[in-house]
Design an enzyme around this catalytic site. Structure first.
Site, short mmCIF file in Angstrom:
data_model
loop_
_atom_site.label_atom_id
_atom_site.label_comp_id
_atom_site.label_asym_id
_atom_site.label_seq_id
_atom_site.Cartn_x
_atom_site.Cartn_y
_atom_site.Cartn_z
N GLU A 171 59.09 101.41 56.90
CA GLU A 171 59.78 102.52 57.56
C GLU A 171 61.17 102.79 56.98
OE1 GLU A 171 59.99 102.03 61.79
OE2 GLU A 171 59.34 104.07 62.11
N ARG A 185 52.72 80.33 64.32
CA ARG A 185 53.35 81.07 63.21
C ARG A 185 52.43 82.15 62.63
NH1 ARG A 185 55.41 75.91 61.97
NH2 ARG A 185 57.54 75.78 62.74
N ASN A 216 58.21 110.94 62.88
CA ASN A 216 59.16 111.18 63.98
C ASN A 216 59.25 112.66 64.35
OD1 ASN A 216 59.85 108.55 64.32
ND2 ASN A 216 61.56 108.64 62.88
N HIS A 224 54.68 109.90 76.96
CA HIS A 224 55.28 109.97 75.63
C HIS A 224 54.77 111.20 74.87
CE1 HIS A 224 56.95 108.57 71.86
NE2 HIS A 224 55.75 108.69 71.31
N ARG A 262 58.04 107.42 56.15
CA ARG A 262 57.44 107.20 57.48
C ARG A 262 58.21 107.94 58.58
NH1 ARG A 262 54.90 101.29 58.72
NH2 ARG A 262 54.49 101.46 60.92
N HIS A 290 60.03 113.72 67.83
CA HIS A 290 60.48 112.56 68.58
C HIS A 290 61.98 112.54 68.89
CE1 HIS A 290 56.47 111.16 67.84
NE2 HIS A 290 56.68 110.01 68.45
N LYS A 322 52.98 97.44 63.50
CA LYS A 322 54.13 97.22 64.39
C LYS A 322 53.64 96.60 65.70
CE LYS A 322 56.85 101.29 63.43
NZ LYS A 322 57.62 102.27 64.17
N1 LIG Z 1 52.65 99.89 67.44
C1 LIG Z 1 52.85 101.16 67.20
O1 LIG Z 1 52.99 101.60 66.07
C2 LIG Z 1 52.86 102.12 68.37
C3 LIG Z 1 52.86 103.50 68.14
C4 LIG Z 1 52.82 104.36 69.23
C5 LIG Z 1 52.83 103.83 70.52
N2 LIG Z 1 52.86 102.47 70.71
C6 LIG Z 1 52.85 101.90 72.06
O2 LIG Z 1 51.61 102.24 72.68
C7 LIG Z 1 51.79 102.22 74.09
C8 LIG Z 1 51.14 103.44 74.70
O3 LIG Z 1 49.77 103.38 74.40
P1 LIG Z 1 48.69 104.20 75.25
O4 LIG Z 1 49.09 105.61 75.38
O5 LIG Z 1 47.40 103.86 74.63
O6 LIG Z 1 48.86 103.60 76.71
P2 LIG Z 1 48.26 102.31 77.44
O7 LIG Z 1 47.86 101.25 76.51
O8 LIG Z 1 49.24 101.96 78.51
O9 LIG Z 1 46.92 102.91 78.09
C9 LIG Z 1 47.01 103.94 79.05
C10 LIG Z 1 46.12 103.65 80.26
O10 LIG Z 1 44.77 103.90 79.91
C11 LIG Z 1 43.95 102.78 80.26
N3 LIG Z 1 42.86 102.78 79.29
C12 LIG Z 1 42.86 102.33 78.02
N4 LIG Z 1 41.70 102.64 77.41
C13 LIG Z 1 40.94 103.31 78.32
C14 LIG Z 1 39.64 103.91 78.27
N5 LIG Z 1 38.91 103.93 77.15
N6 LIG Z 1 39.18 104.49 79.39
C15 LIG Z 1 39.93 104.53 80.53
N7 LIG Z 1 41.16 104.01 80.63
C16 LIG Z 1 41.66 103.41 79.53
C17 LIG Z 1 44.89 101.59 80.21
O11 LIG Z 1 44.45 100.55 81.04
C18 LIG Z 1 46.18 102.21 80.74
O12 LIG Z 1 46.21 102.22 82.14
C19 LIG Z 1 53.29 102.12 74.35
O13 LIG Z 1 53.57 100.80 74.72
C20 LIG Z 1 53.90 102.44 72.99
O14 LIG Z 1 55.15 101.80 72.81
C21 LIG Z 1 52.86 101.62 69.65
ZN LIG Z 2 55.18 108.75 69.30
#
Ligand SMILES: NC(=O)c1ccc[n+]([C@@H]2O[C@H](COP(=O)([O-])OP(=O)(O)OC[C@H]3O[C@@H](n4cnc5c(N)ncnc54)[C@H](O)[C@@H]3O)[C@@H](O)[C@H]2O)c1
Ligand SMILES: [Zn+2]
Length: 332
Positions: A224, A113, A232, A251, A228, A235, A135
């Protein structure tokens, strides 16, 4: 930079700077029982530096990639927490990008939990955006972030040195979200991004400024419900391009193109110049008609209208309610 971010009964410490990965143990408590979760694409030295800080810790490496942000991986994390005999006094630490942070945060929010969650984001997107705001999410039935919770981390340790191993495309993709925040909320940051200074020299300042914006917006609207929505910007069309491109564009690249349709002429010119500099697209590769079905699916739509964000000049924004058809008509 150090920021304390309080939301309800959670206090989140955010520490940002070069070499700060070594301070994770002090923040979490070196004697605590912890599970460190990283993914297979993150250079393993980051998780190992974190692991070395604790006397009672184990490491779980989950498979990299958005397609693994699912229930199978969640089960793997829950099983590892159980194996490590983590109880509510223990903690889970994510080391990686937004994918790892989202799924590890989700696991921490529901295991027993809810246990303490700490995040060590290692991509620019995760450092400036995904790690702040509480989030957490999983993808389900091909729908992104369909299952999720709000579970604020106790601490976020941002070591900008980790960005050195990130490839340029990922770095610039993350930068698109920073440009988005600068455009709506920080004219000085927008000017810094426009300046001729090499990105590497200004990266710490840029990350710190983006963090301040994200924290400010999230604190003013934690669930949100209003402000917030400013995050967007870019987006509405960006999401539609992302779905239509079926994984070919990142993205951030989609958000970059999406921003250019919601600006004054002067702002668009400045934005396009900046986006080109970072190899980011400046327009949709798809016509408006092709994107209309995806724009209509906008999950933030209310009474048939989408709240879009329009920028007249850097550091300003206004919300504009539009029908999906009006949005699609912006793309020639
Ligand atoms: N929670 C939120 O508020 C929020 C906001 C925006 C995006 N997201 C989420 O974030 C995700 C995208 O995140 P991202 O762009 O970081 O992608 P990711 O976490 O998939 O990382 C991208 C790639 O880079 C690699 N990597 C990570 N750190 C590295 C480093 N220092 N050096 C070399 N390689 C590295 C990872 O292994 C992966 O292959 C999506 O799932 C999206 O939905 C969440
Ligand atoms: Zn975004």
């Amino acid at each position: 930079m150090r920021l304390t971010f309080g939301y309800r009964d959670t206090v989140c410490e955010i520490i940002e700077g070069r070499g700060f990965i070594a301070s994770v143990g002090n923040l979490v408590g070196k004697e605590r029982n912890v599970l460190v979760v990283t993914d297979s694409g993150v250079p393993v030295q980051y998780a190992k530096s974190v692991l070395a800080e604790f006397s009672n810790a184990s490491l779980l490496t989950i498979p990299q990639g958005e397609e693994n942000k699912n229930f199978n991986t969640l089960e793997t994390i829950i099983a590892a927490l159980r194996e490590q005999e983590i109880d509510r006094s223990g903690a889970l630490i994510a080391v990686g990008g937004g994918m790892t942070g989202d799924i590890a945060g989700f696991a921490a929010s529901c295991y027993n939990r809810g246990i303490d969650f700490y995040n060590v984001p290692t991509t620019l997107l995760a450092q400036t955006d995904a790690s702040i705001g509480g989030k957490t999410a999983l993808n389900f039935a091909h729908i992104k972030n369909m299952v999720g919770t709000f579970h604020h981390p106790r601490g976020v340790i941002i070591d900008t040195d980790t960005l050195k191993t990130l490839n340029a495309r990922h770095l610039y993709s993350g930068l698109a979200e920073v440009i988005k925040m600068a455009a709506t909320s920080d004219a000085a940051l927008f000017s810094l991004l426009e300046s001729d200074q090499p990105l590497n020299d200004t990266l710490d300042e840029i990350v710190a400024a983006a963090l301040r914006i994200k924290c400010d917006v999230v604190l003013k609207d934690p669930l949100e419900q209003g402000l917030r929505k400013v995050l967007n910007f870019g987006h509405t069309i960006g999401h539609a391009i992302e779905v239509a491109s079926d994984g070919k564009l990142s993205h951030g690249e989609c958000v970059a193109a999406g921003m250019t349709y919601f600006c004054s002429d002067d702002m668009r010119k400045r934005l396009e110049k900046m986006l080109k500099r970072y190899n980011l697209p400046i327009k949709s590769p798809f016509a408006g008609a092709a994107l209309l079905p995806y724009i209509s699916q906008d999950k933030k739509r209310k009474d048939g209208l989408i709240t879009t964000v329009y920028v007249e000049s850097p550091g300003t924004f206004e919300f504009r309610k539009m029908t999906p058809e009006e949005v699609a008509s912006l793309i020639s």
